[in-house]
Design an enzyme around this catalytic site. Structure first.
Site, mmCIF file in Angstrom:
data_model
loop_
_atom_site.group_PDB
_atom_site.id
_atom_site.type_symbol
_atom_site.label_atom_id
_atom_site.label_comp_id
_atom_site.label_asym_id
_atom_site.label_seq_id
_atom_site.Cartn_x
_atom_site.Cartn_y
_atom_site.Cartn_z
ATOM 1 N N LYS A 34 0.515 -3.714 12.412
ATOM 2 C CA LYS A 34 -0.957 -3.660 12.359
ATOM 3 C C LYS A 34 -1.556 -4.613 13.400
ATOM 4 C CE LYS A 34 -1.010 -2.368 7.487
ATOM 5 N NZ LYS A 34 -1.065 -2.850 6.114
ATOM 6 N N LEU A 50 7.330 -4.909 2.887
ATOM 7 C CA LEU A 50 6.348 -3.980 3.458
ATOM 8 C C LEU A 50 5.032 -4.275 2.763
ATOM 9 C CD1 LEU A 50 8.291 -0.560 3.574
ATOM 10 C CD2 LEU A 50 7.726 -2.057 5.505
ATOM 11 N N ASP A 51 3.941 -4.090 3.471
ATOM 12 C CA ASP A 51 2.631 -4.281 2.847
ATOM 13 C C ASP A 51 2.479 -3.281 1.710
ATOM 14 O OD1 ASP A 51 2.145 -6.085 4.859
ATOM 15 O OD2 ASP A 51 1.077 -4.633 6.105
ATOM 16 N N SER A 52 1.594 -3.601 0.799
ATOM 17 C CA SER A 52 1.378 -2.708 -0.348
ATOM 18 C C SER A 52 0.987 -1.293 0.101
ATOM 19 C CB SER A 52 0.315 -3.353 -1.229
ATOM 20 O OG SER A 52 -0.382 -2.409 -1.924
ATOM 21 N N THR A 110 1.846 0.155 2.915
ATOM 22 C CA THR A 110 2.855 0.749 3.800
ATOM 23 C C THR A 110 3.880 1.491 2.954
ATOM 24 O OG1 THR A 110 2.585 -1.048 5.393
ATOM 25 C CG2 THR A 110 4.600 0.242 5.573
#
Ligand code: URA
Length: 230
Positions: free
Chosen positions: A192, A105-107, A109
């Site tokens: 996104k 997961l993105d930082s 998220t």
């Protein structure tokens, strides 16, 4: 679960209790027994299930966790910054094979992320063939236009730089600027980029569940062990 016999020093070190070279000192400092008999020799071969450390069973040989990832931690072993593994007990951080996130997961998220030291499970769930559903709640900068669900469901949406169209995804409107989206693949920054393709911008992203494992009962940074049979 394996029934094989392993040297106690190798096994304790694989599970993160101590390094192999620290095993002799560890056996002195702790009550370690196998089948009820005190273990003092680092070379002693033991079966996993027979060992107690200070009266407690060993951590499991393979470990799979579900975490509610908080904002600002990175799903990587070697990036600079606050790594997700730092949220785990020290002993689990030292396991070999390592605990690794299943995908990333993105930082920024939050939400459901699995971690495992089971390489086959990780491979299976991150393979492009895996159709594990991932459900997200996206908060958007601009109001939804109304055609997003149709675009995402079409199976024809091409993201910039991709060779193939995305698989159909289900979107449900939650409010003017909020949507729930279920996807069954995991391309880089997929959610996104999907909303960007409709002219919008995701300002907050939470993964509600991964392959049916939801995090409603977990506080941010909390995790629990789960059983995952493949
Ligand atoms: N899609 C994104 O854009 N970011 C994530 O972290 C997960 C899915």
């Amino acid at each position: 679960m394996s029934n094989s016999f392993k040297r106690i020093d190798a096994h304790l070190s694989a599970l993160g209790y101590c390094s192999r070279s620290e095993a002799a000192a560890f056996l002195k400092r702790h009550q370690v027994s196998a089948d009820g008999i005190k273990v003092t020799d680092v070379k002693r071969k033991v079966s996993h299930a027979s060992v107690l450390v200070d009266g407690k069973e060993l951590d499991p040989e393979t470990l799979t966790l579900l975490m509610n990832k908080p904002e600002g931690v990175i799903c990587s072993h070697d990036d600079a910054g606050k790594l997700i593994y730092g949220l785990l007990p020290q002993r689990w951080q030292r396991r070999n094979p390592k605990l690794s996130t299943i995908g990333r997961l993105d930082s920024d998220t939050t939400g459901a992320i699995l971690l495992t030291d089971d390489g086959a499970l990780n491979h299976k769930l991150t393979s492009p063939k895996s159709k594990a559903p991932k459900v997200y709640e996206a908060t958007l900068a601009e109001p939804l236009k109304g055609d997003e669900a149709e675009i995402f469901a079409s199976g024809t949406l091409m993201l910039h730089g991709e060779k193939k169209a995305l698989l159909p995804a289900k979107m449900e409107v939650l409010s003017e600027k909020k949507a729930r989206l279920e996807i069954c693949e995991g391309k880089y920054h997929q959610v996104k980029r999907m909303f960007a393709a409709t002219g919008n911008k995701v300002v907050a992203l939470h993964r509600v569940s991964f392959d049916g494992f939801g995090v409603d009962d977990l506080e941010p940074a909390q995790y629990k062990r789960i059983a995952f049979n493949i």
